[in-house]
Scaffold this active site. Sequence first.
Site, PDB file in Angstrom:
ATOM      1  N   TYR A 191       0.692  -1.173   0.057  1.00 44.34           N
ATOM      2  CA  TYR A 191       0.104   0.122  -0.028  1.00 44.34           C
ATOM      3  C   TYR A 191       0.859   1.119  -0.100  1.00 44.34           C
ATOM      4  CZ  TYR A 191      -3.582  -3.377   1.165  1.00 44.34           C
ATOM      5  OH  TYR A 191      -4.313  -4.443   1.242  1.00 44.34           O
ATOM      6  N   HIS A 247      -8.724   1.906  -5.902  1.00 42.77           N
ATOM      7  CA  HIS A 247      -7.840   0.874  -4.884  1.00 42.77           C
ATOM      8  C   HIS A 247      -6.132   1.420  -5.142  1.00 42.77           C
ATOM      9  CE1 HIS A 247     -11.132  -1.677  -3.825  1.00 42.77           C
ATOM     10  NE2 HIS A 247     -11.437  -1.784  -5.154  1.00 42.77           N
TER      11      HIS A 247
END
Length: 152
Positions: A25, A102
Amino acid sequence: MQQYSILVLHGPNLNLLGKREPNIYGSVTLDEINLLLSEEAKNLDVTVTCVQSNHEGILIDTIHQAWGLHQGIIINAGAYTHTSVAIRDALSAVKIPTVEVHLSNIYQRETFRHHSYIAPVAIGQISGFGVGSYRLGLLAIVEYLRKLENNH
């Protein structure tokens, strides 16, 4: 030209960005993402309201409250992307143009992440560009809304 208000919804565990699995991430925090979105929104002459929750019901309530208040939604529902028919139904009910985003490419990850309940009710999905996914999502929703306005 109308000034649009865009709701940005961050789902579960996104409050841990910068700490949680930075190899997937990245190291940017949620506050930094929200700041980047606010700055980009100013450049586009729109406003953004950012909300994060780890609770499905709060996300659904926020979607319901967006009706008549926001003209677009950007959503990163986190794991709820793959499990929540309720969030999908809330987005479908309010009929506010939505872009799903995302940070990681969900199609390069575990098989269970390849399915999105949100994608069929969204105008588009952007994934795999890290923080850029949010920026691209904002650009996409604003362009969509402006085209819609110009066609009426």
